[in-house]
Design an enzyme around this catalytic site. Structure first.
Site, PDB file in Angstrom:
ATOM      1  N   ARG A  52       0.834  -1.219   0.000  1.00 36.23           N
ATOM      2  CA  ARG A  52       0.000   0.000   0.000  1.00 36.23           C
ATOM      3  C   ARG A  52       0.868   1.269   0.000  1.00 36.23           C
ATOM      4  O   ARG A  52       0.537   2.278   0.618  1.00 36.23           O
ATOM      5  CB  ARG A  52      -0.948   0.034   1.206  1.00 36.23           C
ATOM      6  CG  ARG A  52      -1.877  -1.124   1.287  1.00 36.23           C
ATOM      7  CD  ARG A  52      -2.906  -1.148   0.159  1.00 36.23           C
ATOM      8  NE  ARG A  52      -3.885  -2.183   0.402  1.00 36.23           N
ATOM      9  CZ  ARG A  52      -3.762  -3.444   0.005  1.00 36.23           C
ATOM     10  NH1 ARG A  52      -2.685  -3.812  -0.698  1.00 36.23           N
ATOM     11  NH2 ARG A  52      -4.683  -4.333   0.264  1.00 36.23           N
TER      12      ARG A  52
ATOM     13  N   SER B 270     -10.554  -0.249   3.795  1.00 41.28           N
ATOM     14  CA  SER B 270      -9.688  -0.405   4.978  1.00 41.28           C
ATOM     15  C   SER B 270      -9.190   0.956   5.426  1.00 41.28           C
ATOM     16  O   SER B 270      -8.574   1.674   4.636  1.00 41.28           O
ATOM     17  CB  SER B 270      -8.475  -1.268   4.646  1.00 41.28           C
ATOM     18  OG  SER B 270      -8.898  -2.512   4.196  1.00 41.28           O
TER      19      SER B 270
ATOM     20  N   GLU C 229      -4.360   3.979   6.172  1.00 41.95           N
ATOM     21  CA  GLU C 229      -4.132   3.721   4.742  1.00 41.95           C
ATOM     22  C   GLU C 229      -4.811   4.848   3.950  1.00 41.95           C
ATOM     23  O   GLU C 229      -4.338   5.265   2.903  1.00 41.95           O
ATOM     24  CB  GLU C 229      -4.759   2.365   4.382  1.00 41.95           C
ATOM     25  CG  GLU C 229      -4.639   2.030   2.916  1.00 41.95           C
ATOM     26  CD  GLU C 229      -5.373   0.743   2.531  1.00 41.95           C
ATOM     27  OE1 GLU C 229      -5.238  -0.278   3.234  1.00 41.95           O
ATOM     28  OE2 GLU C 229      -6.085   0.777   1.516  1.00 41.95           O
TER      29      GLU C 229
END
Ligand SMILES: Cc1cc2nc3c(=O)[nH]c(=O)nc-3n(C[C@H](O)[C@H](O)[C@H](O)COP(=O)(O)OP(=O)(O)OC[C@H]3O[C@@H](n4cnc5c(N)ncnc54)[C@H](O)[C@@H]3O)c2cc1C
Length: 342
Positions: A166, A241, A337
């Site tokens: 990520r 998320s 994130e």
């Protein structure tokens, strides 16, 4: 001259469905339009936010006092192909999931595990989107981008993008320095190497008695799993998320495993182990927790949702509460994130 809109409500442009008004918004449909914008006064004078589908941002505050640059560059073109591979150039404003569907229709393989990830193609390299054992970097050849300080067109190889979990250079050292106008992917044609290693994928394939999976059946399995776990964005707001899965050192992992034998893990390296943030949040008994208009999704503890009329500030308060609990119980500091835009 590109047209600049004023006082635009960003509610339809972010999947968290929070209300925030952009002082200016411009829709970019070509490289020449972004180059023209870069040389304008409005660009120089304002803070900026490049926006794709708004599915990985949390807008905090009722006003974004700056210029939102909405990427709408379209086009999917085959630039080279052989019997076994195809190279595609895709405009940054194209919808990611629509690209996956285009690839399935044309029997191009490699991104079927990334089915139903919301957002645009141009944002995909920013956090190296990934799901079910596949990441963008596995198929990416080049990123085409415009340097915002000069307007120059640049191309970056996979190595130069410094992809990680990520992560990429566009989220770190080069944050807000480039506008990604297109990506070039190399995909398989005809014969595909499928990635069905994830337990949940093989389970769905087994349930459906699929012994010889195809890119289509893998995509359908991924879609089925995602629909059962993730919220329907037509019903609640969310950016998927909220936190990244933490990567902890091996000694800490072994200590935690002694205390919690069921602790799941993935991505082991010689020094570190990645563990699911959702599991930590669940053990803190926060799954399903509601705080006013926002909450932790009942089917997935890593997903924060906006039930109705919630603000970016309310989501931030909930995120801080989760962070504090996980830190206190496990000594692990969760990292968002989602990109928090103030
Ligand atoms: C329900 C749900 C499920 C999700 N599942 C996953 C998943 O499985 N895996 C995964 O990796 N992600 C997932 N995400 C997160 C999200 O879909 C991805 O991060 C996606 O790539 C974001 O695309 P976007 O166009 O919406 O980006 P935006 O939210 O618009 O932008 C994200 C960031 O990238 C920057 N950016 C956007 N476009 C450009 C550009 N052209 N040039 C330079 N910078 C740019 C923005 O400034 C911002 O910082 C999920 C989100 C939701 C809502």
């Amino acid at each position: 001259m590109v047209s600049i809109e004023e006082n635009v409500n960003l509610f339809p442009y972010n999947t968290f469905r929070v209300t925030s008004t952009a002082r200016y918004l411009v829709r970019i449909r070509s490289i020449s339009e972004i180059q023209e914008l870069i040389h304008s006064e409005i660009f120089d004078r304002n803070k900026r936010l490049i926006l794709g589908g708004g599915s990985n941002v949390l807008l905090v505050g009722y006003i974004f006092d700056g210029l939102v640059i909405k990427n709408m560059i379209s086009g999917i073109n085959i630039i080279r192909q052989s019997d076994t591979n195809v190279e595609l150039k895709i405009g940054g404003g194209e919808n990611w999931h629509a690209l996956v569907m285009y690839c399935l229709d044309n029997d191009f393989g490699g991104i079927e595990n990334l089915t139903l990830i919301p957002g645009t193609v141009g944002a995909a390299p920013v956090q190296n989107i990934g799901a079910y054992g596949v990441e963008l970097k596995d198929v990416l050849l080049l990123v085409e981008a415009i340097e915002l300080s000069t307007g120059k067109l640049r191309y970056f190889t996979r190595g130069e993008c410094r992809f990680g979990y990520r992560e990429s250079i566009f989220k770190n050292e080069w944050k807000d320095k480039y506008f990604i106008s297109a990506v070039i992917l190399k995909l398989s044609k005809g014969r595909h190497q499928l990635n069905t290693g994830y337990d949940s994928i093989s389970k769905v394939l087994n349930e459906q008695n699929i012994t010889v999976p195809t890119i289509q059946s893998v995509s359908e399995a991924v879609a089925k799993i995602r629909k059962s776990k993730l919220p329907n964005l037509d019903e609640v707001g969310s950016a998927g998320s909220f936190f990244k899965n933490p990567c902890i050192d091996r000694d800490k992992y072994h200590l935690m495993k002694l205390a919690h034998p069921t602790l799941p893990s993935f991505a082991h390296t010689t020094d570190s182990v990645t563990i699911p943030a959702a599991w930590l949040i669940e053990l803190c008994r926060l799954k399903g927790k509601r705080l006013g208009n926002v909450g932790v999704y009942r089917n997935h503890a890593l997903v924060l949702v906006n039930y109705f009329d919630g603000t970016g500030d309310e989501v931030l308060v909930l995120a801080a509460d989760i962070h504090e609990n996980v830190l206190r119980v496990f000594g692990i500091s969760l990292i968002p994130e989602v990109n928090i835009i103030k």
